[in-house]
Design a protein around this motif. Structure first.
Motif, PDB file in Angstrom:
ATOM      1  N   UNK A 135      46.424  49.667  37.009  1.00 26.30           N
ATOM      2  CA  UNK A 135      45.233  49.640  36.734  1.00 26.30           C
ATOM      3  C   UNK A 135      45.399  47.647  37.919  1.00 26.30           C
ATOM      4  N   UNK A 136      44.182  48.220  38.655  1.00 31.18           N
ATOM      5  CA  UNK A 136      44.880  47.436  40.062  1.00 31.18           C
ATOM      6  C   UNK A 136      42.865  46.640  40.944  1.00 31.18           C
ATOM      7  N   UNK A 137      43.207  45.538  40.907  1.00 32.23           N
ATOM      8  CA  UNK A 137      41.612  44.961  41.722  1.00 32.23           C
ATOM      9  C   UNK A 137      41.723  44.140  42.472  1.00 32.23           C
ATOM     10  N   UNK A 138      43.017  44.623  43.787  1.00 30.91           N
ATOM     11  CA  UNK A 138      42.863  43.313  44.245  1.00 30.91           C
ATOM     12  C   UNK A 138      42.689  43.283  45.142  1.00 30.91           C
ATOM     13  N   UNK A 139      40.815  43.244  45.174  1.00 29.68           N
ATOM     14  CA  UNK A 139      39.979  42.852  46.708  1.00 29.68           C
ATOM     15  C   UNK A 139      40.330  41.473  47.328  1.00 29.68           C
ATOM     16  N   UNK A 140      40.798  39.976  46.027  1.00 31.88           N
ATOM     17  CA  UNK A 140      41.171  39.078  46.913  1.00 31.88           C
ATOM     18  C   UNK A 140      42.392  38.919  47.597  1.00 31.88           C
ATOM     19  N   UNK A 141      42.900  39.835  47.543  1.00 35.67           N
ATOM     20  CA  UNK A 141      44.272  39.552  48.088  1.00 35.67           C
ATOM     21  C   UNK A 141      44.285  39.931  49.928  1.00 35.67           C
ATOM     22  N   UNK A 142      42.860  41.064  50.327  1.00 34.46           N
ATOM     23  CA  UNK A 142      42.216  41.697  51.325  1.00 34.46           C
ATOM     24  C   UNK A 142      41.128  40.413  52.179  1.00 34.46           C
ATOM     25  N   UNK A 144      38.482  40.125  50.425  1.00 32.39           N
ATOM     26  CA  UNK A 144      36.965  41.155  49.949  1.00 32.39           C
ATOM     27  C   UNK A 144      37.122  40.657  48.512  1.00 32.39           C
ATOM     28  N   UNK A 145      35.897  40.510  48.092  1.00 31.38           N
ATOM     29  CA  UNK A 145      35.777  40.505  46.428  1.00 31.38           C
ATOM     30  C   UNK A 145      35.696  42.596  45.281  1.00 31.38           C
ATOM     31  N   UNK A 237      27.432  40.919  48.576  1.00 34.91           N
ATOM     32  CA  UNK A 237      28.888  39.627  49.041  1.00 34.91           C
ATOM     33  C   UNK A 237      29.807  40.722  49.749  1.00 34.91           C
ATOM     34  N   UNK A 238      29.866  42.212  49.442  1.00 32.29           N
ATOM     35  CA  UNK A 238      30.813  42.985  50.427  1.00 32.29           C
ATOM     36  C   UNK A 238      30.950  42.716  52.419  1.00 32.29           C
TER      37      UNK A 238
END
Length: 263
Positions: A135-142, A144-145, A237-238
């Motif tokens: 499971x990966x929530x990598x939004x901040x890596x690009x 985003x939130x 926010x997005x």
């Protein structure tokens, strides 16, 4: 009498109905089941329609091939840009459809779940994962939130501290750790996932439909009362972040397979 409907892939979603169990399979294996706007809308529409169909007693969500769902298809979005409001509303409607469905929704996480794929998995009532999944929530890596309700769904499942580490650092969580944290109901050997989900689905499909619906509603009222507020905050926010220079850099870096250089 058992009724069977042969699966047909429509807008990236294959569906089969047998014995009261509707199986919805995200069918974009060449894109690791990343969702373009049409597929996301089709999946949400299928879940909503199933809730109104008295033949459907349980919904099973899974992915074709090696992945469950690796989030939004940024390549498709770049080639055919859509109104961010429409994209966010479509994603939110999908998550809301899963949560609001009057029948139990089971997620069979057969491989990687990222971005909105995590939201789909965690929004389900019963979530089972294969050992090789993550499971990966990598939004901040690009730049985003988190969206898709994950800012609420994930901490509701595993607590604020682990959710903060998962979202702020953007690091993957193995299926074994997801089980240990409480993000999923159970993690199973890959070879046992389908049989276990089939057994659980058969049980819920033969259960008392109204009692299960009210039980699901009670659990959601107790644990997810602020879901609409979370979806609205994430959307605002997005949309702001989607127009930012950081996201432009983050998306380009991901497509070029390099580290982003944020301003």
């Amino acid at each position: 009498m058992t009724e069977t409907t042969e699966g047909v892939a429509v807008e990236g979603v294959r569906s089969t109905l047998e014995g009261g169990i509707l199986r919805l399979t995200i069918n974009r294996p060449k894109r690791m089941n990343a969702l373009d706007l049409e597929t996301m809308g089709a999946l949400g529409g299928a879940v909503t329609a199933a809730g109104a169909d008295e033949q459907v007693r349980t919904i099973v969500l899974t992915g074709e091939g090696a992945a469950f769902c690796t989030g939004a298809d940024l390549a498709a979005a770049g080639a055919n840009p859509a109104d961010p409001n429409v994209v966010m509303d479509t994603a939110n409607s999908l998550i809301r459809a899963i949560v609001d469905s009057p029948v139990p929704v089971i997620a069979a996480v057969n491989g990687p779940a990222a971005g909105v794929g995590v939201s789909i998995a965690v929004a389900a009532d019963l979530t089972y994962a294969a050992e090789t999944a993550y499971f990966l929530l990598a939004f901040t890596n690009i730049g985003l939130m988190p969206d898709g309700g994950s800012s609420l769904l994930v901490p509701a499942a595993i607590g604020r501290a682990r959710a903060a580490e998962m979202t702020l650092l953007g690091e993957r969580v193995s299926a074994v750790d997801a089980d240990r944290f409480g993000l999923v109901a159970r993690t199973l050997p890959d070879s046992e996932l389908v049989a276990h989900v089939d057994a659980v689905a058969a049980r819920t499909a033969s259960g008392p439909r109204r009692a299960l619906a009210l039980t699901k509603e009670a659990l959601n009222n107790a644990t997810l009362p602020a879901l609409d507020d979370a979806l609205a905050f994430e959307k605002a926010g997005q949309i702001e972040l989607l127009a930012s220079a950081d996201f432009a850099e983050g998306a380009m870096a991901m497509l070029q397979k390099r580290r982003p250089r944020f301003a």
